[in-house]
Write an enzyme that holds these catalytic residues in place. Structure first.
Site, short mmCIF file in Angstrom:
data_model
loop_
_atom_site.label_atom_id
_atom_site.label_comp_id
_atom_site.label_asym_id
_atom_site.label_seq_id
_atom_site.Cartn_x
_atom_site.Cartn_y
_atom_site.Cartn_z
N GLU A 199 0.82 -1.22 0.00
CA GLU A 199 0.00 0.00 0.00
C GLU A 199 0.85 1.27 0.00
OE1 GLU A 199 -2.77 -0.65 3.21
OE2 GLU A 199 -3.52 -2.49 2.31
N ASN A 220 2.33 -4.83 -3.30
CA ASN A 220 0.93 -5.20 -3.13
C ASN A 220 0.11 -3.94 -2.83
OD1 ASN A 220 -1.01 -7.41 -2.69
ND2 ASN A 220 -0.97 -6.87 -0.52
N HIS A 235 -10.11 -6.09 -2.80
CA HIS A 235 -11.22 -5.94 -1.84
C HIS A 235 -12.33 -5.22 -2.59
CE1 HIS A 235 -8.92 -7.46 1.49
NE2 HIS A 235 -7.94 -6.64 1.21
N GLU A 259 -5.88 -10.67 -2.05
CA GLU A 259 -6.75 -10.51 -0.88
C GLU A 259 -8.21 -10.45 -1.30
OE1 GLU A 259 -5.43 -7.29 1.70
OE2 GLU A 259 -3.32 -7.72 1.29
N ASP A 280 -11.93 -10.40 -1.74
CA ASP A 280 -13.26 -10.55 -1.13
C ASP A 280 -14.21 -9.60 -1.82
OD1 ASP A 280 -12.56 -8.13 0.21
OD2 ASP A 280 -12.05 -9.20 2.06
O1 9MR Z 1 -7.39 -8.92 7.78
C1 9MR Z 1 -6.63 -7.99 8.51
C2 9MR Z 1 -7.40 -7.58 9.75
O2 9MR Z 1 -7.57 -8.67 10.62
C3 9MR Z 1 -6.70 -6.45 10.44
O3 9MR Z 1 -7.47 -5.98 11.52
C4 9MR Z 1 -6.43 -5.33 9.45
C5 9MR Z 1 -5.71 -4.16 10.07
O4 9MR Z 1 -5.44 -3.17 9.14
O5 9MR Z 1 -5.66 -5.83 8.37
C6 9MR Z 1 -6.35 -6.78 7.67
O6 9MR Z 1 -5.67 -7.16 6.51
C7 9MR Z 1 -5.35 -6.11 5.60
C8 9MR Z 1 -4.11 -6.53 4.87
O7 9MR Z 1 -3.10 -6.83 5.79
C9 9MR Z 1 -3.64 -5.47 3.89
N1 9MR Z 1 -4.70 -5.10 3.00
C10 9MR Z 1 -5.96 -4.75 3.62
C11 9MR Z 1 -6.42 -5.87 4.55
C12 9MR Z 1 -7.78 -5.54 5.13
O8 9MR Z 1 -7.70 -4.43 5.96
#
Ligand code: 9MR
Length: 459
Positions: free
Chosen positions: A167, A208, A244, A272, A274
């Site tokens: 990011e 990513n 996402h 990732e 969804d």
């Molecule tokens: O799935 C992850 C969630 O459990 C955490 O609370 C969150 C914190 O920012 O991060 C989520 O995973 C993220 C991933 O590491 C990077 N891309 C976005 C994902 C969704 O927030």
């Protein structure tokens, strides 16, 4: 005429027949979504047959019972959802906790799975000691190098791919002003890849990001960065498109975007995936979601260098979505109770599955819509009608545009649009679709704002 695509409550994933009223000689069944049949190959096997790795994010503590069974049997790759983030592995400076990360790696090895390491350099989920520290640039750079060397080194030979940098961009394509960028400038990115490569020369190294699935300002910036890193000889191997997504909003330029990254000489992964919907879910939304998952996986399947599709949690009860987007959820392929949803079958179908689903009595003909190119206000689309165990003599495909798109021209079909509804009938020369054959027609259209892929109904 077929009027409903609603899955039956008793057989929520059952294939559904649609009898075509017109044309006595025509036998048609519309395969909208299949069910979880015992004989269906797992997603990992379907993926393997297409040269694709199919993954899921996991939580280490849940890897037992049904959750563990599904994670181990359906997927060929695991991504620790949180366990490898800096805040998880080094909560106190110099004091490491690898428990959950080790557990996931061991589980993956026991199940003959890859691991995607996630993630080395991010602005979120860093330990407080790091974010609250008052570091000089030199100190911060050393901390980052040590972090990467330590973590990548620990798992050397055990991680197929690392999300090295996560990011890095804002939505407008400028660099995100993080603690890394603000102190180190954009050079932290090349350094991170170089350090990771030194620690494990065989791991594939990815950058990513999210909202980079379609062609847009952010993905253009990512594209330009990857191109420049490659030109400089920085050891970058891949681009991760997080994906996402929102129901009905799969970017129509997804495949084109995957292809342009691949053409830079890097691998691409959907990292990732969804697809969230406004709750409550209903059968129409779940059917749309199946089409959306299918189109994402199909876009990856269509590009040789798209190597992995990973869902961000396989079950709705293990998803980050409801906690972050109140009122939204049901974003994954399995429901809260680990039963596969239509989305699961959308993925399977995109990977060539569904063949072991008991065929409908008259076989099936299916229609697949795709956008083949898109520019500022226009696009070219196509619909492919394929039959297996069935045939058509005379066909009609219809759909409803969700975002004001307008057909301007069509070929190999006679298309009319009334409001948002498009109906295309066969041309005089292509009404017959034989068993095992297909017919494709195309069109140009206009769009504005977004150009989501609709569901096509045959009938
Ligand atoms: O799935 C992850 C969630 O459990 C955490 O609370 C969150 C914190 O920012 O991060 C989520 O995973 C993220 C991933 O590491 C990077 N891309 C976005 C994902 C969704 O927030």
């Amino acid at each position: 005429m077929r009027t409903s695509t609603t899955p039956s409550a008793r057989t929520p994933f059952a294939t559904r027949l649609a009898a075509l009223a017109a044309g006595a000689a025509t036998t048609l069944a519309l395969l909208a979504a299949g069910t979880a049949h015992a004989a269906d190959p797992p997603l990992r096997d379907l993926g393997a047959a297409k040269g694709k790795v199919i993954g899921t994010a996991v939580t280490g503590s849940k890897l037992t019972g049904t959750y563990g069974d599904i994670a181990g049997s359906q997927f060929s790759s695991l991504t620790p959802g949180n366990a490898m983030k800096w805040g998880s592995v080094e909560p106190t400076q110099g004091s490491f906790d690898w428990t959950e990360a080790d557990q996931i790696v061991a589980f993956a090895q026991a199940h003959n799975q890859q691991v995607r390491g996630h993630t080395l350099v991010w602005h979120n989920q860093n330990p407080n000691w790091l974010t609250n520290g008052n570091w000089t640039s030199a100190q911060l750079s050393t901390l980052l190098q040590n972090h990467i060397s330590t973590e990548v080194g620990r798992y050397k030979g055990k991680i197929a791919a690392w999300d090295v940098v996560n990011e890095a961009f804002d939505e407008d394509g400028t660099y995100r002003p993080t603690l890394w960028y603000n102190s180190l400038g954009s050079g932290y990115i090349a350094n991170a890849f170089t350090w990771a490569h030194a620690a494990d020369p065989n791991a594939k190294l990815y950058i990513n990001d999210y909202n980079v699935e379609g062609v847009n300002a952010k993905s253009n910036a990512l594209y330009n960065l990857v191109k420049s890193l490659k030109q400089q000889g920085v050891p970058i191997d891949g681009v991760g498109l997080q994906a996402h997504l929102v129901l009905g909003q799969v970017p129509s330029t997804l495949q084109q975007n995957i292809q342009r990254f691949a053409d830079l000489g890097v691998d691409v992964a959907i990292t990732e995936l969804d697809i969230r919907m406004a709750l409550p879910a209903d059968s129409a939304k779940l059917t749309q979601q199946a089409a959306d998952f299918k189109s994402v996986v199909a876009a990856c399947a269509a590009v040789t260098r798209c190597v992995n599709v990973t869902v961000w949690g396989f079950a709705d009860s293990d998803s980050w979505v409801p906690g972050t987007f109140p009122g939204y959820g049901a974003a994954t392929p399995y429901d809260d109770n680990y039963s596969p949803k239509p989305a699961y079958h959308g993925i399977a179908e995109a990977l060539g599955g569904g063949s072991t689903t008991p065929p409908p009595t008259n076989g099936a003909c299916t229609a697949t819509y795709s956008v083949t190119s898109q520019w500022n206000t226009g696009f070219t689309g196509q619909v492919k009608i394929s039959c297996a165990g069935a045939s058509l003599s005379g066909w009609r495909a219809s759909w409803t545009f969700g975002a004001g798109q307008q057909i301007t021209q069509a070929w190999n079909a006679d298309c009319t649009q009334s409001g948002a509804t498009v109906t295309c009938a066969n041309a005089p020369y292509n009404g017959t679709v034989p068993d095992g054959g297909s017919v494709t027609f195309g069109f140009n259209g206009s769009w504005n704002g977004s150009n989501p892929v609709p569901l096509v109904t045959l009938g």
